[in-house]
Design an enzyme around this catalytic site. Structure first.
Site, PDB file in Angstrom:
ATOM      1  N   GLY A 130       1.379  -0.946  -0.251  1.00 16.25           N
ATOM      2  CA  GLY A 130       0.078   0.284   0.022  1.00 16.25           C
ATOM      3  C   GLY A 130       1.169   0.950  -0.307  1.00 16.25           C
ATOM      4  N   ASP A 175      -3.142  -8.066  -6.037  1.00  4.67           N
ATOM      5  CA  ASP A 175      -4.343  -7.700  -5.140  1.00  4.67           C
ATOM      6  C   ASP A 175      -4.001  -9.088  -3.776  1.00  4.67           C
ATOM      7  OD1 ASP A 175      -6.271  -8.599  -2.736  1.00  4.67           O
ATOM      8  OD2 ASP A 175      -7.676  -9.435  -4.749  1.00  4.67           O
ATOM      9  N   SER A 207      -4.144   0.836  14.297  1.00  2.50           N
ATOM     10  CA  SER A 207      -5.039   1.991  14.172  1.00  2.50           C
ATOM     11  C   SER A 207      -5.961   1.670  15.785  1.00  2.50           C
ATOM     12  CB  SER A 207      -6.163   0.837  13.000  1.00  2.50           C
ATOM     13  OG  SER A 207      -7.310   2.147  14.102  1.00  2.50           O
ATOM     14  N   TYR A 239     -13.725  -3.271  11.061  1.00  4.72           N
ATOM     15  CA  TYR A 239     -12.609  -2.358  11.391  1.00  4.72           C
ATOM     16  C   TYR A 239     -11.790  -2.863  12.040  1.00  4.72           C
ATOM     17  CZ  TYR A 239      -8.687   0.544  10.102  1.00  4.72           C
ATOM     18  OH  TYR A 239      -8.170   1.537   9.608  1.00  4.72           O
ATOM     19  N   ALA A 278     -12.052  -5.081  14.639  1.00  2.00           N
ATOM     20  CA  ALA A 278     -12.222  -6.415  14.887  1.00  2.00           C
ATOM     21  C   ALA A 278     -11.127  -6.880  13.598  1.00  2.00           C
ATOM     22  CB  ALA A 278     -13.203  -6.952  14.535  1.00  2.00           C
ATOM     23  N   ALA A 279     -10.952  -6.076  13.056  1.00  2.00           N
ATOM     24  CA  ALA A 279      -9.354  -6.874  12.117  1.00  2.00           C
ATOM     25  C   ALA A 279      -8.238  -6.254  12.224  1.00  2.00           C
ATOM     26  CB  ALA A 279     -10.043  -5.910  10.967  1.00  2.00           C
ATOM     27  N   ILE A 297      -4.735  10.510  11.436  1.00  2.00           N
ATOM     28  CA  ILE A 297      -3.925  11.089  10.986  1.00  2.00           C
ATOM     29  C   ILE A 297      -5.191  12.039   9.257  1.00  2.00           C
ATOM     30  CG2 ILE A 297      -2.340  10.297   9.275  1.00  2.00           C
ATOM     31  CD1 ILE A 297      -1.691   9.918  11.807  1.00  2.00           C
TER      32      ILE A 297
END
Length: 254
Positions: free
Chosen positions: A14, A65, A145, A159, A161-162, A192
């Site tokens: 990314g 991917d 995060s 999100y 949980a991930a 951010i």
């Protein structure tokens, strides 16, 4: 004390925009050759690679991917073939995907959130491990995060949980490969600013409210995250593993 990564090779997933781009450029500024992965940000990735080459470093751009294990394997194999090894892996790729209450979250969306944030890191790291552990300076940095600690904003249960799963992945792997001297750590950014993430998913008024509650009085920047990642990738952090470093201006304490 300056940080010198000369002679080391890094993959930043990314890496075509936002935090990933800042990390890729910061590692290159410290001397590393960098493979810049992207999923959709082709123009940004090309610009990052051009800037890295302007610094006199080697750069490689690669689209994949990473939720597909075959594509993740191909990325790592290509980088190792091109650069002759691998020392640093930054698993930055991730996405909120979309906000929705849990009761309205489909199986497809849940899977997409887990795949892009957790499975992508698993696939890439699994393939990279033999090369990282063969390096005397192997480093893995994952992207968690603030949401992993406070549950995130509205409509982001998946999100949160991930990103909590990323923390568990980081700590488990740190224990597993500690005998090799390869370290595994996570960074956990808070708010951010000036990123596609918040510009897409956080309304302007909500952004102002969040910033007003940050003790240091400002939004974070991609460079704030890149600087901590640089530390974790360097010799200065050789005795740091299994840790999660919060980057949130004092908004939350672990």
């Amino acid at each position: 004390m300056s940080i010198d990564l000369t002679g080391r090779t890094a993959i930043v997933t990314g890496g075509g925009a936002g935090i990933g781009a800042a990390i890729a450029l910061t590692l290159a500024e410290a001397g590393a050759d960098v493979a810049v992965h992207y999923a959709n940000s082709a123009d940004g990735a090309r610009e990052v690679c051009a800037r890295i080459e302007d610094m006199g470093r080697r750069a490689l751009i690669f689209q994949a991917d990473l939720t597909d294990p075959e594509q993740a394997d191909a990325l790592v194999d290509r980088v190792v073939e091109h650069f002759g090894g691998l020392d640093i892996l930054v698993n930055n790729a991730g996405h909120l995907v979309g906000r929705a209450p849990l009761a309205e979250t489909t199986d497809e969306r849940w899977k997409a959130i887990m795949d892009v944030n957790v499975s992508s890191a698993f696939h890439t790291t699994r393939r990279a491990l033999p090369h990282l552990t063969a390096s005397s300076t192997g480093r893995v940095v994952t992207m968690s995060s603030l949401a992993s600690e406070n549950g995130g904003g509205a409509g982001s249960v998946g999100y949160a949980a991930a990103k909590a799963a990323v923390v568990g992945f980081t700590r488990g792997l740190a224990k597993e490969i500690a005998p090799t001297s390869t370290t595994v750590n996570a960074v956990a950014p808070g708010f951010i600013g000036d990123t596609a993430f918040h510009n897409t998913f956080t309304p302007g008024d909500a952004q102002k409210g969040i910033i007003a509650g940050i003790p240091l009085g400002r939004a974070g920047t991609p460079q704030d995250v890149a600087d901590v990642t640089l530390f974790l990738a360097s010799d200065l952090a050789s005795y740091v593993t299994g840790q999660v470093i919060d980057i949130n201006g004092g908004l939350n304490f672990r």
